[in-house]
Design a protein around this motif. Structure first.
Motif, PDB file in Angstrom:
ATOM      1  N   SER A  43       0.828  -1.202   0.000  1.00 29.37           N
ATOM      2  CA  SER A  43       0.000   0.000   0.000  1.00 29.37           C
ATOM      3  C   SER A  43       0.866   1.256   0.000  1.00 29.37           C
ATOM      4  O   SER A  43       2.103   1.188   0.066  1.00 29.37           O
ATOM      5  N   LEU A  44       0.213   2.412  -0.055  1.00 27.97           N
ATOM      6  CA  LEU A  44       0.935   3.676  -0.193  1.00 27.97           C
ATOM      7  C   LEU A  44       1.738   4.067   1.049  1.00 27.97           C
ATOM      8  O   LEU A  44       2.460   5.053   1.011  1.00 27.97           O
ATOM      9  N   ASP A  45       1.588   3.322   2.124  1.00 25.14           N
ATOM     10  CA  ASP A  45       2.376   3.636   3.317  1.00 25.14           C
ATOM     11  C   ASP A  45       3.534   2.672   3.520  1.00 25.14           C
ATOM     12  O   ASP A  45       4.123   2.628   4.581  1.00 25.14           O
ATOM     13  N   MET A  46       3.867   1.882   2.488  1.00 19.92           N
ATOM     14  CA  MET A  46       4.913   0.869   2.605  1.00 19.92           C
ATOM     15  C   MET A  46       5.998   1.045   1.558  1.00 19.92           C
ATOM     16  O   MET A  46       5.690   1.236   0.375  1.00 19.92           O
ATOM     17  N   PRO A  47       7.272   0.951   1.967  1.00 23.00           N
ATOM     18  CA  PRO A  47       8.335   0.930   0.980  1.00 23.00           C
ATOM     19  C   PRO A  47       8.378  -0.440   0.296  1.00 23.00           C
ATOM     20  O   PRO A  47       7.771  -1.385   0.799  1.00 23.00           O
ATOM     21  N   PRO A  48       9.073  -0.541  -0.836  1.00 20.66           N
ATOM     22  CA  PRO A  48       9.724   0.539  -1.566  1.00 20.66           C
ATOM     23  C   PRO A  48       8.694   1.348  -2.349  1.00 20.66           C
ATOM     24  O   PRO A  48       7.726   0.803  -2.867  1.00 20.66           O
ATOM     25  N   TYR A  49       8.914   2.647  -2.417  1.00 18.28           N
ATOM     26  CA  TYR A  49       7.993   3.539  -3.097  1.00 18.28           C
ATOM     27  C   TYR A  49       8.373   3.594  -4.574  1.00 18.28           C
ATOM     28  O   TYR A  49       9.076   4.498  -5.037  1.00 18.28           O
TER      29      TYR A  49
ATOM     30  N   GLY B  58       2.257  11.813   5.770  1.00 22.57           N
ATOM     31  CA  GLY B  58       1.322  11.176   6.689  1.00 22.57           C
ATOM     32  C   GLY B  58       1.935  10.013   7.444  1.00 22.57           C
ATOM     33  O   GLY B  58       2.978  10.140   8.090  1.00 22.57           O
ATOM     34  N   ASN B  59       1.302   8.844   7.329  1.00 20.48           N
ATOM     35  CA  ASN B  59       1.693   7.674   8.108  1.00 20.48           C
ATOM     36  C   ASN B  59       2.696   6.777   7.396  1.00 20.48           C
ATOM     37  O   ASN B  59       2.898   5.634   7.806  1.00 20.48           O
ATOM     38  N   GLN B  60       3.335   7.253   6.332  1.00 19.45           N
ATOM     39  CA  GLN B  60       4.234   6.386   5.570  1.00 19.45           C
ATOM     40  C   GLN B  60       5.435   5.923   6.388  1.00 19.45           C
ATOM     41  O   GLN B  60       5.962   6.661   7.217  1.00 19.45           O
ATOM     42  N   ARG B  61       5.845   4.673   6.122  1.00 20.57           N
ATOM     43  CA  ARG B  61       7.023   4.113   6.786  1.00 20.57           C
ATOM     44  C   ARG B  61       8.282   4.503   6.021  1.00 20.57           C
ATOM     45  O   ARG B  61       8.254   4.646   4.794  1.00 20.57           O
ATOM     46  N   PRO B  62       9.390   4.671   6.707  1.00 17.01           N
ATOM     47  CA  PRO B  62      10.627   5.050   6.025  1.00 17.01           C
ATOM     48  C   PRO B  62      11.047   4.004   5.002  1.00 17.01           C
ATOM     49  O   PRO B  62      10.818   2.800   5.183  1.00 17.01           O
ATOM     50  N   GLY B  63      11.654   4.464   3.913  1.00 16.07           N
ATOM     51  CA  GLY B  63      12.142   3.568   2.881  1.00 16.07           C
ATOM     52  C   GLY B  63      12.559   4.325   1.643  1.00 16.07           C
ATOM     53  O   GLY B  63      12.395   5.546   1.547  1.00 16.07           O
ATOM     54  N   LEU B  64      13.114   3.595   0.680  1.00 15.55           N
ATOM     55  CA  LEU B  64      13.596   4.191  -0.554  1.00 15.55           C
ATOM     56  C   LEU B  64      12.444   4.475  -1.510  1.00 15.55           C
ATOM     57  O   LEU B  64      11.431   3.769  -1.515  1.00 15.55           O
TER      58      LEU B  64
ATOM     59  N   ASP C 225      11.032   8.867  -9.889  1.00 13.41           N
ATOM     60  CA  ASP C 225       9.842   9.423 -10.553  1.00 13.41           C
ATOM     61  C   ASP C 225       8.569   9.194  -9.750  1.00 13.41           C
ATOM     62  O   ASP C 225       7.466   9.349 -10.272  1.00 13.41           O
ATOM     63  N   TRP C 226       8.685   8.851  -8.472  1.00 10.02           N
ATOM     64  CA  TRP C 226       7.517   8.512  -7.661  1.00 10.02           C
ATOM     65  C   TRP C 226       6.797   9.765  -7.185  1.00 10.02           C
ATOM     66  O   TRP C 226       7.400  10.676  -6.623  1.00 10.02           O
ATOM     67  N   VAL C 227       5.473   9.815  -7.404  1.00 11.98           N
ATOM     68  CA  VAL C 227       4.618  10.892  -6.902  1.00 11.98           C
ATOM     69  C   VAL C 227       3.397  10.226  -6.284  1.00 11.98           C
ATOM     70  O   VAL C 227       2.612   9.570  -6.984  1.00 11.98           O
ATOM     71  N   ASP C 228       3.207  10.388  -4.982  1.00 17.67           N
ATOM     72  CA  ASP C 228       2.117   9.702  -4.285  1.00 17.67           C
ATOM     73  C   ASP C 228       0.767   9.927  -4.940  1.00 17.67           C
ATOM     74  O   ASP C 228      -0.014   8.990  -5.133  1.00 17.67           O
ATOM     75  N   SER C 229       0.461  11.166  -5.266  1.00 10.98           N
ATOM     76  CA  SER C 229      -0.874  11.501  -5.764  1.00 10.98           C
ATOM     77  C   SER C 229      -1.128  10.986  -7.179  1.00 10.98           C
ATOM     78  O   SER C 229      -2.283  10.997  -7.635  1.00 10.98           O
ATOM     79  N   ASP C 230      -0.086  10.510  -7.867  1.00 13.03           N
ATOM     80  CA  ASP C 230      -0.237  10.078  -9.259  1.00 13.03           C
ATOM     81  C   ASP C 230      -0.286   8.564  -9.401  1.00 13.03           C
ATOM     82  O   ASP C 230      -0.414   8.053 -10.514  1.00 13.03           O
ATOM     83  N   VAL C 231      -0.229   7.839  -8.278  1.00 15.63           N
ATOM     84  CA  VAL C 231      -0.092   6.386  -8.352  1.00 15.63           C
ATOM     85  C   VAL C 231      -1.278   5.747  -9.066  1.00 15.63           C
ATOM     86  O   VAL C 231      -1.118   4.974 -10.022  1.00 15.63           O
ATOM     87  N   ASP C 232      -2.492   6.037  -8.611  1.00 19.39           N
ATOM     88  CA  ASP C 232      -3.645   5.394  -9.243  1.00 19.39           C
ATOM     89  C   ASP C 232      -3.814   5.822 -10.688  1.00 19.39           C
ATOM     90  O   ASP C 232      -4.209   5.016 -11.540  1.00 19.39           O
ATOM     91  N   ALA C 233      -3.541   7.075 -10.989  1.00 20.17           N
ATOM     92  CA  ALA C 233      -3.682   7.531 -12.371  1.00 20.17           C
ATOM     93  C   ALA C 233      -2.735   6.769 -13.299  1.00 20.17           C
ATOM     94  O   ALA C 233      -3.121   6.363 -14.404  1.00 20.17           O
ATOM     95  N   ARG C 234      -1.487   6.547 -12.854  1.00 17.42           N
ATOM     96  CA  ARG C 234      -0.538   5.794 -13.687  1.00 17.42           C
ATOM     97  C   ARG C 234      -0.964   4.347 -13.837  1.00 17.42           C
ATOM     98  O   ARG C 234      -0.869   3.762 -14.918  1.00 17.42           O
TER      99      ARG C 234
ATOM    100  N   PRO D 276      -1.775   6.845   3.085  1.00 16.27           N
ATOM    101  CA  PRO D 276      -2.186   8.237   3.221  1.00 16.27           C
ATOM    102  C   PRO D 276      -3.077   8.648   2.041  1.00 16.27           C
ATOM    103  O   PRO D 276      -2.797   8.295   0.902  1.00 16.27           O
ATOM    104  N   ASN D 277      -4.132   9.358   2.331  1.00 14.00           N
ATOM    105  CA  ASN D 277      -5.040   9.805   1.279  1.00 14.00           C
ATOM    106  C   ASN D 277      -4.481  11.080   0.660  1.00 14.00           C
ATOM    107  O   ASN D 277      -4.528  12.153   1.254  1.00 14.00           O
ATOM    108  N   VAL D 278      -3.938  10.917  -0.541  1.00 12.49           N
ATOM    109  CA  VAL D 278      -3.306  12.026  -1.257  1.00 12.49           C
ATOM    110  C   VAL D 278      -3.973  12.125  -2.625  1.00 12.49           C
ATOM    111  O   VAL D 278      -3.481  11.590  -3.618  1.00 12.49           O
ATOM    112  N   PRO D 279      -5.122  12.784  -2.710  1.00  8.59           N
ATOM    113  CA  PRO D 279      -5.855  12.798  -3.982  1.00  8.59           C
ATOM    114  C   PRO D 279      -5.114  13.571  -5.058  1.00  8.59           C
ATOM    115  O   PRO D 279      -4.438  14.569  -4.779  1.00  8.59           O
ATOM    116  N   PRO D 280      -5.219  13.115  -6.318  1.00  5.21           N
ATOM    117  CA  PRO D 280      -4.640  13.889  -7.419  1.00  5.21           C
ATOM    118  C   PRO D 280      -5.382  15.203  -7.588  1.00  5.21           C
ATOM    119  O   PRO D 280      -6.478  15.399  -7.049  1.00  5.21           O
TER     120      PRO D 280
END
Length: 459
Positions: free
Chosen positions: A159-165, A185-191, A195-204, A233-237
């Motif tokens: 999920s969006l709160d788990m590495p690797p991002y 938000g509640n994301q766990r540390p990690g790499l 080109d990672w953008v949280d709000s663009d994940v579902d769109a991609r 974390p809820n990060v809407p596009p």
């Protein structure tokens, strides 16, 4: 075709009475198709629920007895086990999985050994104190979608709160994983990939899924689309931000509706919408313990008690919408209890694919229910919570073998079985699970516990 939202509750959709979130795409499918009012995930958290969706088997029959997998946990679906994808691919279907996986992957450590961050899936329940292991991200992943029946995979390990991002394309991570992510938000540390953008994940992910559909032409296909939304974390596009009346989480439910609309438009362009069995549901109930993410007037789990992770109805009663004009000529409502473990045998029946012996042992075909028939037979469902507590439902009665919710709601309690005290509810007269009948109806408790024992000892 299956679209599985992440943490979307029964009360989030307009077709189930939501008033703070507009879901016109899903509502339109529901108006022309079938809604189930008593549909349940096999667990109140995502890894075991997704296992049940794809295999038709309760996850607790294997080594994962509670919790969920961490991002570097080993694969949990056993090699050779029949999945929806493996069955359909063997019968000539193209198969694609897009989005969140969270069923374990085989990572390789920098020293060339198989990553042993967790020795078994049971010990792989997420522990935020576990450091990110030293992974060689150039080595192909094993035990994932490509080995479980899917021709194509584009998505994320968890999920969006788990590495690797990062995205995974087929069996390899995309992008350079060299820097620690700037956490949201509640994301766990990690790499994170460059080109990672949280709000663009579902769109991609949706773009990849639609492209795959359109390159398939009219070839029979199975598409499994598992959105990141509305999990934290809820990060809407940008196109969804502020579009609901239920905060950022409500906006992300809108992203799920948008994703459904994108797929429907693609199927219409291909002239395949009426011939496609399209199912929209969720892996478990919505969390309600984060008031900062939603308007308090919105009830994401509708009238049901509890939330994600709980043994109560809010943890596992799911929205369930089916659209298939060629196979289900009339719209309707299913009031009988069903399980998401029923998906594999139902899809097998709908496609005339014979299930191998021993496959989907906890599911049954509900095709006859989708087509408007009913048999009047009470169904036994086994429910499971985050801490491993069991519940058993048969007919109007539901026994909870826990001293509390077994999940996130207070009191959490702990798993309990007779002679320890649990709770018993009559869901017909008491759908909100407020009146405990444990002491008043001991014979019902005994019957349901005997059914649970029979299920747990069944080969």
């Amino acid at each position: 075709m299956l679209i599985l939202a992440d943490d979307m509750g029964w009360g989030d959709l307009g077709c189930y009475g939501a008033t703070h979130i507009d879901t016109p795409q899903i509502d339109r499918l529901a108006a022309k198709g079938v809604r189930a009012l008593d549909a349940h995930s096999s667990s109140a958290v995502c890894t075991p629920s997704r296992y049940g969706v794809l295999t038709g088997r309760y996850c607790w029959r294997g080594p994962l007895k509670s919790g969920v997998l961490g991002p570097f946990s080993p694969p949990i679906i056993e090699p050779g086990r029949t999945t929806i994808a493996s069955l359909l691919r063997a019968n000539g279907y193209r198969t694609g999985a897009f989005g969140k996986w969270h069923l374990g992957l085989g990572w390789t450590s920098n020293d060339g050994s198989v990553c042993d961050a967790f020795s078994t899936p049971e010990s792989a329940a997420w522990d935020p104190l576990n450091p990110e292991p030293e992974i060689d991200y150039s080595v192909p992943l094993t035990g994932g979608p490509l080995e479980l029946g899917f021709d194509r995979f584009f998505g994320t390990a968890g999920s969006l709160d788990m590495p690797p991002y990062c995205f995974i394309d087929q069996d390899r991570p995309l992008g350079a994983l060299v820097a620690q992510k700037q956490l949201v938000g509640n994301q766990r540390p990690g790499l994170a990939a460059d080109d990672w953008v949280d709000s663009d994940v579902d769109a991609r992910v949706v773009r990849q899924a639609v492209d795959w559909l359109e390159t398939a032409g009219t070839t029979p296909f199975f598409l499994y689309l598992a959105t990141a939304a509305p999990h934290r974390p809820n990060v809407p596009p940008v196109f969804a931000a502020g579009t609901s009346r239920a905060g950022v989480r409500g906006d992300c439910v809108g992203v799920v509706d948008w994703a459904v609309g994108q797929v429907v438009e693609a199927l219409e362009r291909l002239g395949m919408l009426d011939d496609t069995l399209l199912i929209v549901t969720s892996d478990n109930g919505a969390p309600t313990r984060f008031p900062e993410e939603s308007d308090p007037a919105h009830a994401p789990n509708g009238p049901w008690r509890g939330q994600k992770a709980d043994i109560w109805e809010g943890g596992h009663r799911e929205p369930f919408v089916v659209h298939w004009p060629a196979g289900i000529p009339e719209s309707g409502v299913i009031e009988q209890a069903i399980s998401l473990t029923d998906l594999l045998p139902t899809i097998a029946a709908a496609t005339d694919c014979a299930l191998p012996e021993g496959a989907a042992e906890d599911g049954r075909s509900i095709l006859y229910l989708l087509r408007g028939s009913a048999d009047g037979v009470d169904r036994t469902l086994v429910h499971h919570s985050n801490d491993g507590s069991f519940g058993v439902r048969r007919g109007r009665y539901k026994a909870v073998f826990s001293t509390g919710s077994g999940g996130f709601s207070e009191p959490v309690g702990h798993p309990a079985e007779p002679p320890q005290r649990g709770t018993l509810f009559d869901l017909v007269s008491d759908p909100g699970e407020q009146s405990d009948l444990w002491e008043a109806r001991p014979e019902i408790v005994a019957e349901l516990h005997a059914e649970l024992e029979a299920e747990r000892t069944r080969p």
